[in-house]
Design a protein around this motif. Sequence first.
Motif, PDB file in Angstrom:
ATOM      1  N   GLU A  88      56.117 -87.713 -59.146  1.00 36.03           N
ATOM      2  CA  GLU A  88      55.941 -86.257 -59.333  1.00 36.03           C
ATOM      3  C   GLU A  88      55.307 -85.806 -60.812  1.00 36.03           C
ATOM      4  OE1 GLU A  88      59.865 -87.333 -60.544  1.00 36.03           O
ATOM      5  OE2 GLU A  88      58.767 -87.701 -58.750  1.00 36.03           O
ATOM      6  N   ASP A  89      55.898 -86.551 -61.799  1.00 38.39           N
ATOM      7  CA  ASP A  89      55.346 -86.047 -63.089  1.00 38.39           C
ATOM      8  C   ASP A  89      54.169 -86.759 -63.459  1.00 38.39           C
ATOM      9  OD1 ASP A  89      57.829 -84.798 -63.439  1.00 38.39           O
ATOM     10  OD2 ASP A  89      58.815 -86.863 -64.026  1.00 38.39           O
ATOM     11  N   HIS A  90      53.835 -87.948 -62.918  1.00 39.63           N
ATOM     12  CA  HIS A  90      52.536 -88.633 -63.469  1.00 39.63           C
ATOM     13  C   HIS A  90      51.355 -88.734 -62.425  1.00 39.63           C
ATOM     14  CE1 HIS A  90      54.464 -89.648 -67.252  1.00 39.63           C
ATOM     15  NE2 HIS A  90      55.619 -89.788 -66.290  1.00 39.63           N
ATOM     16  N   MET A  91      51.324 -88.399 -61.314  1.00 49.29           N
ATOM     17  CA  MET A  91      50.232 -88.633 -60.480  1.00 49.29           C
ATOM     18  C   MET A  91      49.354 -87.507 -60.602  1.00 49.29           C
ATOM     19  SD  MET A  91      49.430 -90.510 -58.341  1.00 49.29           S
ATOM     20  CE  MET A  91      48.356 -91.009 -56.764  1.00 49.29           C
ATOM     21  N   LYS A  92      49.709 -86.686 -61.131  1.00 52.94           N
ATOM     22  CA  LYS A  92      48.782 -85.369 -61.438  1.00 52.94           C
ATOM     23  C   LYS A  92      47.725 -86.014 -62.600  1.00 52.94           C
ATOM     24  CE  LYS A  92      48.258 -80.818 -63.002  1.00 52.94           C
ATOM     25  NZ  LYS A  92      49.015 -79.708 -63.765  1.00 52.94           N
ATOM     26  N   ASN A  93      48.236 -86.470 -63.474  1.00 51.82           N
ATOM     27  CA  ASN A  93      47.529 -87.112 -64.440  1.00 51.82           C
ATOM     28  C   ASN A  93      46.526 -88.109 -64.303  1.00 51.82           C
ATOM     29  OD1 ASN A  93      48.786 -85.295 -66.533  1.00 51.82           O
ATOM     30  ND2 ASN A  93      50.391 -86.700 -67.134  1.00 51.82           N
ATOM     31  N   VAL A  94      47.184 -89.028 -63.305  1.00 49.71           N
ATOM     32  CA  VAL A  94      46.178 -90.182 -62.840  1.00 49.71           C
ATOM     33  C   VAL A  94      44.952 -89.623 -61.922  1.00 49.71           C
ATOM     34  CG1 VAL A  94      46.182 -92.202 -61.461  1.00 49.71           C
ATOM     35  CG2 VAL A  94      48.024 -91.908 -62.960  1.00 49.71           C
ATOM     36  N   ALA A  95      45.302 -88.794 -61.131  1.00 49.61           N
ATOM     37  CA  ALA A  95      44.544 -87.989 -60.392  1.00 49.61           C
ATOM     38  C   ALA A  95      43.355 -87.261 -60.863  1.00 49.61           C
ATOM     39  CB  ALA A  95      44.892 -87.141 -59.165  1.00 49.61           C
TER      40      ALA A  95
END
Length: 98
Positions: A88-95
Motif C-alpha cells: 500500500e505504501d510502495h506499489m504506487k511508486n513502482v507503478a
Amino acid sequence: MDGAQHKRLRAPLEKFFTKEILEEYRVYINQEVENILKEWKKDEVIDLSSSFSYLIPVKIMTKVLGLAWNEDFPKYAISLQMVKAYPEDHMKNVALFH
C-alpha cells in the motif's frame, strides 16, 4: 544488517560487483564520491553512510545496465525492495516509475 530479504534481493546483483568489474568503473565511482563530498557544506551534517552505501551502488548498477541516470531511480529501488512487505505504501511508486 538489512535482514534476509535484503540478502535475497542482493544475491543476483553480487555478480556485478566483482573486483574486476568495479575496477572498470573506478573513475566513475571516484567522480560520484567527489560529487557527494563537493556538495557537503561547512557545518552541515550529512549521512555519508546513506550516500555511499545506497546512492552510489544504485548509480553503479544503473551504469552497468547501460541506463541513463534518472533522479527517481533511488526512490524506485527502495519501493521495489519494499513493495512485497508494504504494498500500500510502495506499489504506487513502482507503478508511476514504470
